[in-house]
Write an enzyme that holds these catalytic residues in place. Structure first.
Site, PDB file in Angstrom:
ATOM      1  CD  GLU A  63     -68.228 127.532  36.028  1.00  0.00           C
ATOM      2  OE1 GLU A  63     -68.446 127.181  34.854  1.00  0.00           O
ATOM      3  OE2 GLU A  63     -68.590 128.621  36.495  1.00  0.00           O
ATOM      4  N   GLY A  83     -69.924 124.190  31.747  1.00  0.00           N
ATOM      5  CA  GLY A  83     -70.832 124.706  32.762  1.00  0.00           C
ATOM      6  C   GLY A  83     -71.850 125.615  32.096  1.00  0.00           C
ATOM      7  CG  HIS A  90     -71.080 133.882  48.989  1.00  0.00           C
ATOM      8  ND1 HIS A  90     -70.273 132.865  48.530  1.00  0.00           N
ATOM      9  CD2 HIS A  90     -71.364 134.661  47.927  1.00  0.00           C
ATOM     10  CE1 HIS A  90     -70.065 133.037  47.237  1.00  0.00           C
ATOM     11  NE2 HIS A  90     -70.717 134.108  46.847  1.00  0.00           N
ATOM     12  CB  SER A  93     -66.424 136.519  56.360  1.00  0.00           C
ATOM     13  OG  SER A  93     -67.452 137.331  55.865  1.00  0.00           O
ATOM     14  CG  HIS A 107     -79.849 114.821  37.054  1.00  0.00           C
ATOM     15  ND1 HIS A 107     -80.649 113.720  36.912  1.00  0.00           N
ATOM     16  CD2 HIS A 107     -79.587 115.269  35.807  1.00  0.00           C
ATOM     17  CE1 HIS A 107     -80.865 113.504  35.621  1.00  0.00           C
ATOM     18  NE2 HIS A 107     -80.226 114.430  34.936  1.00  0.00           N
ATOM     19  N   GLY A 109     -77.136 112.987  34.584  1.00  0.00           N
ATOM     20  CA  GLY A 109     -77.771 112.558  33.351  1.00  0.00           C
ATOM     21  C   GLY A 109     -76.794 112.478  32.195  1.00  0.00           C
TER      22      GLY A 109
END
Length: 140
Positions: A63, A83, A90, A93, A107, A109
């Site tokens: 993020e 966000g 995942h 490991s 995208h 936009g």
């Protein structure tokens, strides 16, 4: 006037002081016309109890790099970015070294943006694949 790559990365890392990114030692290391890359060390700060990279830390890295990509590729004089959804799968490991997150747009936009973030290890093995949706809202 074009700002240097080093100046952008330096500024990005500077604004991470006293944030989750600093706590997790996330560092922005590269960007280009359509991507941003950050890295995070894999150590006890980001382990789950059995000594491997915690999925939540991986998502925080994803993020962070995806949101930064939206920030640098949109006009922040007119909008602010948040966000609104993230998903992660995942696949492998990791116990040590670094993980690298590379965010690219699926995208781009005016209002919503969709990014893919690939998390890899030091050997370029795919660790996780994430998708982040951001929204650009007008400043008032």
């Amino acid at each position: 006037m074009q700002i240097s790559r080093e100046a952008v990365l330096s500024q990005a890392n500077k604004v991470c002081k006293n944030t989750l990114m600093e706590t997790l030692e996330i560092e922005f290391v590269d960007f280009g016309e359509d991507f941003v890359t950050a890295r995070m060390p894999v150590n006890s700060r980001v382990y789950q109890p059995d000594g491997v990279l915690h999925g939540g830390a991986t998502v925080a890295l994803a993020e962070s790099v995806g949101s930064f990509a939206a920030h640098i590729f949109l006009n922040l004089n007119e909008v602010f970015v948040r966000g609104i959804e993230i998903s992660a799968n995942h696949l492998k490991s990791v116990k040590e070294g670094y993980v690298y997150a590379k965010a690219t747009f699926i995208h781009r936009g005016r209002t919503t943006q969709l990014l893919q973030i690939r998390i890899t290890d030091d050997n370029d093995n795919l660790i996780s694949i994430c998708k982040l949706t951001t929204i650009a809202l007008p400043k008032k």
